[in-house]
Design an enzyme around this catalytic site. Structure first.
Site, PDB file in Angstrom:
ATOM      1  CG  ASP A 116      -1.954   1.091   1.206  1.00  0.00           C
ATOM      2  OD1 ASP A 116      -2.554   1.357   2.263  1.00  0.00           O
ATOM      3  OD2 ASP A 116      -2.132   1.698   0.144  1.00  0.00           O
ATOM      4  CD  GLU A 150      -5.485   6.297  -0.507  1.00  0.00           C
ATOM      5  OE1 GLU A 150      -4.535   6.098   0.290  1.00  0.00           O
ATOM      6  OE2 GLU A 150      -6.538   5.667  -0.446  1.00  0.00           O
ATOM      7  CD  GLU A 151      -2.700   5.179   2.839  1.00  0.00           C
ATOM      8  OE1 GLU A 151      -3.821   5.067   3.369  1.00  0.00           O
ATOM      9  OE2 GLU A 151      -2.104   4.225   2.307  1.00  0.00           O
TER      10      GLU A 151
HETATM   11  N1  LIG Z   1      -8.461   1.595   2.732  1.00  0.00           N
HETATM   12  C1  LIG Z   1      -7.568   1.379   1.650  1.00  0.00           C
HETATM   13  C2  LIG Z   1      -7.208  -0.071   1.496  1.00  0.00           C
HETATM   14  C3  LIG Z   1      -8.329  -0.890   0.953  1.00  0.00           C
HETATM   15  C4  LIG Z   1      -8.853  -0.623  -0.308  1.00  0.00           C
HETATM   16  C5  LIG Z   1      -9.878  -1.420  -0.818  1.00  0.00           C
HETATM   17  C6  LIG Z   1     -10.361  -2.482  -0.074  1.00  0.00           C
HETATM   18  I1  LIG Z   1     -11.867  -3.662  -0.865  1.00  0.00           I
HETATM   19  C7  LIG Z   1      -9.856  -2.760   1.194  1.00  0.00           C
HETATM   20  C8  LIG Z   1      -8.829  -1.950   1.711  1.00  0.00           C
HETATM   21  C9  LIG Z   1      -6.268   2.122   1.853  1.00  0.00           C
HETATM   22  O1  LIG Z   1      -5.691   2.147   2.902  1.00  0.00           O
HETATM   23  N2  LIG Z   1      -5.822   2.742   0.794  1.00  0.00           N
HETATM   24  O2  LIG Z   1      -4.646   3.412   0.891  1.00  0.00           O
HETATM   25 ZN   LIG Z   2      -3.717   2.769   2.742  1.00  0.00          ZN
HETATM   26 ZN   LIG Z   3      -3.676   2.537  -0.726  1.00  0.00          ZN
END
Ligand SMILES: N[C@H](Cc1ccc(I)cc1)C(=O)NO
Ligand SMILES: [Zn+2]
Ligand SMILES: [Zn+2]
Length: 290
Positions: A116, A150-151
């Site tokens: 991630d 994004e986070e």
């Molecule tokens: N929440 C998202 C991770 C994430 C994205 C899709 C699914 I289905 C489950 C989990 C994240 O941390 N993106 O940076």
């Molecule tokens: Zn994430």
């Molecule tokens: Zn992510």
């Protein structure tokens, strides 16, 4: 409407994708202490991606690589624009976020973010590599994007998607790649069904069936705007996100110092599948000008 017409070019390019180059990019990006949107290493990582994409492009004409600065934090997004030769006003977007986070932003601890989302950036980079090293010539414009922040609320992609909406840009399709390397489910590709385009999801499932018949496609839900595809969807553009696993079987190490390549078997075999699917998507959406 979605047509499949680039059989020869797609098959040639899909055969060029390599697990080793995806793995190398994941290694590089997950070697920073973190890629947090407010840390120095978060800015360094974005600049590294810019330089890497620039190197892949070389002297090829009609392609630019730029950082996009945001208001309110240092980490830029990175955008590579490949001008279309016939309908340059029509834009195909393929993106993923370049930032990482530990917990709620604890910069004392590492945030390697191998899955991630170094995996998504590495997947996109491999699509760029095989496309620019071939004679592919897009009819539509393609934009490859590495989103900042994004986070902390999809902030980089929210700004960029809103800009495209305000400028009346004709974005014909968006693919988001966030977490492509943790093989947690039976299905290889898990298309997120919320905050996405049903029609485009169907098209992507068709592409997988035709070009990657040995791989399985399933669906999953987030229940909220769980990655940057939601920024495009919320601005009225067709978006899709092929995801690594079902929601409840995805990588539980994310947002911790344990999100490393080792946690994913030390290879990029799962991400390799996504680089093939993404290549098919970009070529079939942007079409090749003979
Ligand atoms: N929440 C998202 C991770 C994430 C994205 C899709 C699914 I289905 C489950 C989990 C994240 O941390 N993106 O940076
Ligand atoms: Zn994430
Ligand atoms: Zn992510």
């Amino acid at each position: 409407n979605y047509q499949i017409s680039e059989d020869e070019m797609v098959r040639k390019l899909i055969a060029q994708t390599k697990e080793s180059s995806i793995r190398a990019t994941i290694q590089q990006l997950s070697s920073y202490h973190d890629r947090y949107y407010k840390s120095k290493t978060g800015v360094e990582a974005a600049n590294w991606i810019k330089g890497f994409w620039q190197k892949l492009v070389g002297e090829k004409s009609g392609i630019s690589v730029k950082t996009v600065d945001h208001n309110g934090w240092e980490q830029p997004s990175v955008v590579m624009t490949w001008q279309g030769s016939e309908t340059p006003n029509e834009i195909v977007v393929i993106g993923g976020h370049l930032d990482s986070i530990n917990g709620r932003g604890n910069t004392r601890l590492k945030a390697p973010g191998a899955d991630d989302n170094a995996s998504g950036i590495a997947t996109i980079s491999e699509v760029i590599r095989v496309l620019v090293e071939s004679n592919f010539k897009p009819k539509k414009t393609i934009k490859f994007m590495g989103y900042a922040a994004e986070e902390v609320g999809l902030r980089g992609s929210a700004e960029i998607a809103r800009q495209h909406k305000n400028q009346g840009a004709k974005v014909v399709g968006v693919m988001q790649l966030d977490m492509t390397n943790y093989n947690g489910s039976q299905d290889d590709f898990n298309l997120v069904s919320d905050y996405t385009s049903d029609k485009q999801n169907k098209f992507i499932a068709e592409l997988a069936k035709k070009y990657l018949p040995q791989l399985k496609v399933g669906y999953t839900r987030c229940g909220y705007g769980c990655s940057d595809h939601a920024s495009w969807h919320n601005n009225g553009f067709p978006a899709s996100m092929p995801f690594e696993a079902k929601f409840n079987q995805s990588n539980r190490s994310i947002h911790t110092e344990r999100d490393t390549l080792g946690q994913m078997g030390g290879n990029a075999n799962h991400a390799l599948k996504f680089s093939k699917l993404a290549t098919a998507f970009v070529v079939e959406m942007a079409k090749h000008a003979d």
